[in-house]
Design an enzyme around this catalytic site. Structure first.
Site, short mmCIF file in Angstrom:
data_model
loop_
_atom_site.label_atom_id
_atom_site.label_comp_id
_atom_site.label_asym_id
_atom_site.label_seq_id
_atom_site.Cartn_x
_atom_site.Cartn_y
_atom_site.Cartn_z
N ASN A 31 0.99 -1.28 -0.11
CA ASN A 31 -0.11 -0.02 0.09
C ASN A 31 0.82 1.26 0.09
O ASN A 31 0.64 2.33 -0.46
CB ASN A 31 -0.85 0.05 1.13
CG ASN A 31 -2.16 -0.90 0.89
OD1 ASN A 31 -2.97 -0.53 0.03
ND2 ASN A 31 -2.11 -1.84 1.40
N ARG A 108 0.13 -1.86 14.87
CA ARG A 108 0.19 -1.48 16.37
C ARG A 108 -1.18 -0.75 16.80
O ARG A 108 -1.83 0.02 15.95
CB ARG A 108 1.28 -0.55 16.69
CG ARG A 108 2.61 -1.15 16.48
CD ARG A 108 3.03 -2.47 17.01
NE ARG A 108 3.05 -2.35 18.47
CZ ARG A 108 3.17 -3.44 19.45
NH1 ARG A 108 3.10 -4.63 18.98
NH2 ARG A 108 3.06 -3.20 20.66
N HIS A 126 -8.26 -1.11 6.28
CA HIS A 126 -8.51 -2.35 6.96
C HIS A 126 -8.99 -3.40 5.87
O HIS A 126 -9.99 -2.87 4.94
CB HIS A 126 -9.45 -2.13 8.11
CG HIS A 126 -9.65 -3.39 9.08
ND1 HIS A 126 -8.72 -3.97 9.85
CD2 HIS A 126 -10.78 -4.28 8.84
CE1 HIS A 126 -9.49 -5.06 10.34
NE2 HIS A 126 -10.66 -5.09 9.97
C1 GRF Z 1 -3.30 -4.49 4.28
O1 GRF Z 1 -4.12 -5.62 3.85
C2 GRF Z 1 -4.44 -3.47 5.07
O2 GRF Z 1 -5.65 -3.60 4.94
C3 GRF Z 1 -3.81 -4.18 6.45
O3 GRF Z 1 -2.46 -4.60 6.55
C4 GRF Z 1 -2.23 -5.02 5.10
C5 GRF Z 1 -0.99 -4.25 4.61
O4 GRF Z 1 -0.77 -4.70 3.54
N1 GRF Z 1 -3.99 -2.99 7.36
P1 GRF Z 1 0.75 -4.13 2.75
O5 GRF Z 1 1.93 -4.02 3.87
O6 GRF Z 1 0.53 -2.74 2.41
O7 GRF Z 1 1.05 -4.95 1.61
#
Ligand code: GRF
Length: 210
Positions: A31, A108, A126
């Site tokens: 992300n 966290r 999320h």
């Molecule tokens: C995602 O699925 C997000 O929704 C959750 O943690 C994951 C992080 O994925 N909170 P990345 O590290 O960005 O690939």
């Protein structure tokens, strides 16, 4: 197959000035990467002056270095209380004049130390359609509940975990043969679409509130 609400046009997402994003991540950082890509391809008028990560071996650190983003390790194991870690985070973000904090897979629980220093400016993503399946293992929770549709949510963080005003959501189907890996991959495709958009949306709101 997916359903995204609301999907905005590039015109609607235009920002009159550059939003400074402070990113927090614990793991892979896909992300984080799409945020950097959205900035690079001018979908999002933003910059990432600083990336904070808490796990020394988090892959997101390499991604940060590849994008030329300054990275700082704040290892939660070195802090006695959650509040102490959050205080350190606040100091780093304030020193970098951050407009919005982006929790991009920050594993966290955050405290009021962070939330009160940046009120309504902490964004979380999320992997479920909130308010369903809050907390950890949201993808597994959806499979166990045998729901037919799940998805992802970008929202403003509040003290209650995975709770707060929703900015954007996307829904995906669950298939009979899905594993948590296949389902999470389907959800992540949608996360990558809506996260930069939801950030632009919130940035627009805070710039016009000022
Ligand atoms: C995602 O699925 C997000 O929704 C959750 O943690 C994951 C992080 O994925 N909170 P990345 O590290 O960005 O690939």
């Amino acid at each position: 197959m997916s359903f995204i609400s609301p999907l905005l046009t590039p015109e609607q997402l235009k920002l009159e000035k550059t939003v400074k994003l402070g990113v927090m991540a614990s793991g892979s950082g896909s992300n984080f990467e799409v945020i950097c890509e959205a900035i690079a391809n001018q979908q999002l008028n933003g910059e990432v002056p600083i990336l904070i990560y808490n796990n020394p071996d988090a892959k997101v650190k390499e991604r940060g270095e590849r994008w030329g983003v300054k990275t700082i390790l704040l290892n939660h194991r070195n802090y006695k209380k959650r509040e102490d870690l959050d205080q350190a985070i606040v100091e780093v973000f304030q020193a970098h004049n951050i407009d919005l904090i982006i929790m991009a897979g920050w594993m966290r629980i955050v405290t009021k130390v962070l939330l009160e220093a940046f009120p309504n400016k902490v964004i979380n993503i999320h992997p479920s359609l909130l308010p369903s399946f809050r907390g950890i293992h949201a993808v597994e929770q959806a499979l166990a509940a045998k729901v037919k549709v799940t998805g992802c949510t970008v929202h403003l963080a509040e003290l209650e975990v995975d709770h707060g005003p929703i900015l954007m959501q996307a829904a995906v189907p669950i298939f009979e043969d899905d594993t948590s890996e296949t389902l999470h991959a389907r959800i992540q495709e949608q996360e990558h679409l809506i996260f930069p958009q939801a950030i632009a949306l919130r940035a627009q709101q805070i710039f016009t509130e000022k």
